[in-house]
Write a protein that holds these residues in place. Structure first.
Motif, PDB file in Angstrom:
ATOM      1  N   PHE A 298       0.833  -1.206   0.000  1.00  0.00           N
ATOM      2  CA  PHE A 298       0.000   0.000   0.000  1.00  0.00           C
ATOM      3  C   PHE A 298       0.869   1.259   0.000  1.00  0.00           C
ATOM      4  N   TYR A 299       1.856   1.303   0.893  1.00  0.00           N
ATOM      5  CA  TYR A 299       2.729   2.485   0.961  1.00  0.00           C
ATOM      6  C   TYR A 299       3.602   2.603  -0.288  1.00  0.00           C
ATOM      7  N   GLY A 300       3.978   1.479  -0.862  1.00  0.00           N
ATOM      8  CA  GLY A 300       4.752   1.517  -2.098  1.00  0.00           C
ATOM      9  C   GLY A 300       3.938   2.030  -3.265  1.00  0.00           C
ATOM     10  N   ALA A 301       2.691   1.539  -3.381  1.00  0.00           N
ATOM     11  CA  ALA A 301       1.841   1.919  -4.515  1.00  0.00           C
ATOM     12  C   ALA A 301       1.289   3.334  -4.382  1.00  0.00           C
ATOM     13  N   ASN A 302       0.875   3.737  -3.182  1.00  0.00           N
ATOM     14  CA  ASN A 302       0.195   5.025  -2.991  1.00  0.00           C
ATOM     15  C   ASN A 302       1.142   6.195  -2.729  1.00  0.00           C
ATOM     16  N   PHE A 303       2.314   5.910  -2.124  1.00  0.00           N
ATOM     17  CA  PHE A 303       3.211   7.005  -1.760  1.00  0.00           C
ATOM     18  C   PHE A 303       4.625   6.838  -2.320  1.00  0.00           C
ATOM     19  N   GLY A 304       4.841   5.774  -3.088  1.00  0.00           N
ATOM     20  CA  GLY A 304       6.131   5.571  -3.735  1.00  0.00           C
ATOM     21  C   GLY A 304       7.268   5.233  -2.795  1.00  0.00           C
ATOM     22  N   PHE A 305       6.973   4.691  -1.623  1.00  0.00           N
ATOM     23  CA  PHE A 305       8.014   4.378  -0.651  1.00  0.00           C
ATOM     24  C   PHE A 305       8.755   3.104  -1.049  1.00  0.00           C
ATOM     25  N   GLY A 306      10.051   3.063  -0.722  1.00  0.00           N
ATOM     26  CA  GLY A 306      10.845   1.859  -0.878  1.00  0.00           C
ATOM     27  C   GLY A 306      10.829   1.064   0.415  1.00  0.00           C
ATOM     28  N   ILE A 307      11.520  -0.071   0.415  1.00  0.00           N
ATOM     29  CA  ILE A 307      11.513  -0.947   1.582  1.00  0.00           C
ATOM     30  C   ILE A 307      12.076  -0.253   2.818  1.00  0.00           C
ATOM     31  N   LYS A 308      13.092   0.620   2.647  1.00  0.00           N
ATOM     32  CA  LYS A 308      13.688   1.308   3.792  1.00  0.00           C
ATOM     33  C   LYS A 308      12.687   2.230   4.473  1.00  0.00           C
ATOM     34  N   GLU A 309      11.977   3.047   3.691  1.00  0.00           N
ATOM     35  CA  GLU A 309      10.983   3.968   4.270  1.00  0.00           C
ATOM     36  C   GLU A 309       9.813   3.198   4.885  1.00  0.00           C
ATOM     37  N   ILE A 310       9.383   2.164   4.189  1.00  0.00           N
ATOM     38  CA  ILE A 310       8.279   1.342   4.702  1.00  0.00           C
ATOM     39  C   ILE A 310       8.663   0.713   6.042  1.00  0.00           C
ATOM     40  N   SER A 311       9.889   0.219   6.131  1.00  0.00           N
ATOM     41  CA  SER A 311      10.355  -0.438   7.352  1.00  0.00           C
ATOM     42  C   SER A 311      10.396   0.532   8.526  1.00  0.00           C
ATOM     43  N   MET A 312      10.750   1.789   8.281  1.00  0.00           N
ATOM     44  CA  MET A 312      10.787   2.774   9.356  1.00  0.00           C
ATOM     45  C   MET A 312       9.388   3.020   9.926  1.00  0.00           C
ATOM     46  N   ILE A 313       8.408   3.208   9.036  1.00  0.00           N
ATOM     47  CA  ILE A 313       7.029   3.461   9.482  1.00  0.00           C
ATOM     48  C   ILE A 313       6.468   2.244  10.200  1.00  0.00           C
ATOM     49  N   LEU A 314       6.660   1.074   9.603  1.00  0.00           N
ATOM     50  CA  LEU A 314       6.091  -0.135  10.184  1.00  0.00           C
ATOM     51  C   LEU A 314       6.858  -0.581  11.427  1.00  0.00           C
TER      52      LEU A 314
ATOM     53  N   PHE B  15      -9.785   2.515  10.981  1.00  0.00           N
ATOM     54  CA  PHE B  15      -9.366   1.835   9.762  1.00  0.00           C
ATOM     55  C   PHE B  15     -10.117   2.342   8.536  1.00  0.00           C
ATOM     56  N   ILE B  16     -11.407   2.645   8.706  1.00  0.00           N
ATOM     57  CA  ILE B  16     -12.175   3.213   7.594  1.00  0.00           C
ATOM     58  C   ILE B  16     -11.624   4.591   7.239  1.00  0.00           C
ATOM     59  N   ALA B  17     -11.277   5.386   8.273  1.00  0.00           N
ATOM     60  CA  ALA B  17     -10.674   6.704   8.025  1.00  0.00           C
ATOM     61  C   ALA B  17      -9.318   6.543   7.340  1.00  0.00           C
ATOM     62  N   PHE B  18      -8.564   5.541   7.740  1.00  0.00           N
ATOM     63  CA  PHE B  18      -7.278   5.236   7.109  1.00  0.00           C
ATOM     64  C   PHE B  18      -7.465   4.942   5.617  1.00  0.00           C
ATOM     65  N   ALA B  19      -8.498   4.175   5.306  1.00  0.00           N
ATOM     66  CA  ALA B  19      -8.757   3.797   3.913  1.00  0.00           C
ATOM     67  C   ALA B  19      -9.157   4.989   3.054  1.00  0.00           C
ATOM     68  N   LEU B  20      -9.887   5.939   3.640  1.00  0.00           N
ATOM     69  CA  LEU B  20     -10.427   7.066   2.881  1.00  0.00           C
ATOM     70  C   LEU B  20      -9.457   8.246   2.788  1.00  0.00           C
ATOM     71  N   ALA B  21      -8.482   8.315   3.705  1.00  0.00           N
ATOM     72  CA  ALA B  21      -7.581   9.473   3.749  1.00  0.00           C
ATOM     73  C   ALA B  21      -6.572   9.427   2.598  1.00  0.00           C
ATOM     74  N   SER B  22      -6.184  10.609   2.150  1.00  0.00           N
ATOM     75  CA  SER B  22      -5.168  10.719   1.100  1.00  0.00           C
ATOM     76  C   SER B  22      -3.911  11.425   1.600  1.00  0.00           C
ATOM     77  N   ASN B  23      -4.045  12.146   2.720  1.00  0.00           N
ATOM     78  CA  ASN B  23      -2.903  12.844   3.307  1.00  0.00           C
ATOM     79  C   ASN B  23      -2.046  11.851   4.088  1.00  0.00           C
ATOM     80  N   LEU B  24      -0.743  11.833   3.845  1.00  0.00           N
ATOM     81  CA  LEU B  24       0.152  10.852   4.460  1.00  0.00           C
ATOM     82  C   LEU B  24       0.127  10.929   5.982  1.00  0.00           C
ATOM     83  N   VAL B  25       0.132  12.146   6.532  1.00  0.00           N
ATOM     84  CA  VAL B  25       0.134  12.301   7.991  1.00  0.00           C
ATOM     85  C   VAL B  25      -1.121  11.693   8.601  1.00  0.00           C
TER      86      VAL B  25
END
Length: 401
Positions: A234-250, A291-301
């Motif tokens: 999801f983070y890769g497709a929607n925000f263009g994150f690589g594995i390093k950025e994804i790993s930091m958030i997760l 989770f529904i708000a997460f699904a509908l939001a477009s702002n990364l924060v």
């Protein structure tokens, strides 16, 4: 007779390590699937099927492993289970085709099935009644530790070569088995073992709460495993994150998994005065809305904030539901009962990647519909929780909370 407290610390620690590694395993596939997709040319539906094969094995072995924990003792079951996972994990790093990867993940699922049932039986046999809920919560809080290991050590190895990550995980499983042999008591069965064998297995199926919790965890885990399986993609497709950025958030998200798990026992006891039902209801409602708000939001924060809120509340709900049987179910049949309850968890885990993978593919790579569907699943879990009949485990007296 309950073991002395001083003997319980290394025992609990050894269980926690094995539990943490199983969660590392469950989390790591979500990141590893990115290079696996690229290497094998998989689409989301095929990736979802690969991730779901694990849960077929997990579901099939749930009841047999729980029954064995009651009959032959949890230590033997735990060693056999982790040994099976070790072998499957090691060979996962070698196989080259989708079909073989699916078979190996199926075998890994067979091994994973014995870990929660045998661990719960160890708690029932060795921990003082007043401490059982807390200790169970402590063990389940290793979901976050497993996540941290997955998104730090696991992701580092995946960045090098995803196969290295599974070789490293196999080594850690070997350490876990060694610790079980060192720290588990030689007498693994409770002194009342002979009485336990006289309890008919039919008693497990007579308790309505077993099947209510089965259903509640099924719908909750459709959400939990759905989002764990697809968050990196999801983070890769929607925000263009690589594995390093994804790993930091997760990685931060994994810490919150432990916080949600550990805090649940304290909040239930101190704030809700032992009312598991009310706490679980409030927690799962917040979880669904976030989770529904997460699904509908477009702002990364906003997306990240909603993810963190969801993680705290969903894990608090899961731990509350999974620990609840220590209050509702007799010790003699808790292994078999937990096995049935956890079949709901694993079946939800099996359905989730397939359903979400299909919805993502059907809607052209859009995650919103799939994630909203998971939010609705959390709402259904809340309605099912209302049906639980709370009672004293020894007397069967209905308390009505």
């Amino acid at each position: 007779m309950i073991q002395k407290k001083k003997n319980n610390v290394p025992l609990i620690f050894s269980i926690m390590l094995g539990y943490a590694l199983t969660y590392m395993d469950k989390n790591m596939i979500a990141t590893a699937i990115i290079p696996i997709e690229a290497e094998l040319g998989l689409n989301p539906s095929q990736s979802g099927l690969l991730m779901s094969m694990f849960f077929i094995g997990y579901t099939v072995m749930q009841f047999p492993s729980g029954w064995l924990s009651d009959k032959i003792g949890p230590k033997k079951v735990l060693v056999m289970s982790i040994g099976t996972i070790l072998i499957a994990t090691f060979f996962f790093g070698f196989v080259q085709t989708l079909g073989l990867l699916m078979i190996v993940r199926l075998i890994a699922g067979l091994g994973h099935a014995g870990v929660p049932t045998s661990s719960t039986k160890v708690v029932a046999n060795n921990i003082e009644p007043k401490q059982k809920m807390f200790v169970q919560s402590l063990i389940l809080s290793t979901s976050g530790i497993g996540g941290i290991l997955s998104f730090t050590l696991g992701s580092t190895l995946i960045n090098m070569n995803w196969r290295y990550a599974y070789f490293g995980l196999a080594i850690l499983y070997a350490v876990s088995i060694l610790m079980i042999f060192i720290f588990f008591p030689k007498q693994e069965k409770a002194p009342r073992g002979k009485k336990e064998n006289k309890i008919p297995i039919s008693d497990v199926f007579k308790d309505k709460n077993v099947f209510i919790l089965f259903a509640a965890l099924l719908f909750l885990n459709i959400v939990l495993y759905g989002y764990l399986s697809w968050l990196p993609s999801f983070y890769g497709a929607n925000f263009g994150f690589g594995i390093k950025e994804i790993s930091m958030i997760l990685g931060v998200n994994a810490i919150l998994m432990s916080v949600g798990a550990l805090s649940s026992s304290f909040i239930v006891d101190k704030v809700f005065k032992g009312n598991n039902k009310l706490f679980a209801l409030i927690s799962v409602i917040i979880c669904a809305l976030a989770f529904i708000a997460f699904a509908l939001a477009s702002n990364l924060v906003v997306v990240i904030i909603m993810m963190f809120i969801f993680t705290l509340t969903s894990n608090a709900t899961f731990v509350t539901l999974f620990s609840w049987p220590h209050k509702l179910i007799r010790q003699e049949i808790i292994g078999s009962s937990i096995a049935i309850i956890n079949i709901g968890s694993t079946f939800g885990g099996f359905l989730s990647p397939i359903i979400t993978g299909y919805l993502i593919t059907a809607f052209g790579g859009n995650y919103n519909v799939a994630f909203i569907a998971m939010g609705i699943s959390a709402v259904i879990c809340g309605f099912i929780i209302l049906l639980v009949r709370t009672k004293q485990v020894n007397t069967g007296e209905v308390k009505g909370t």
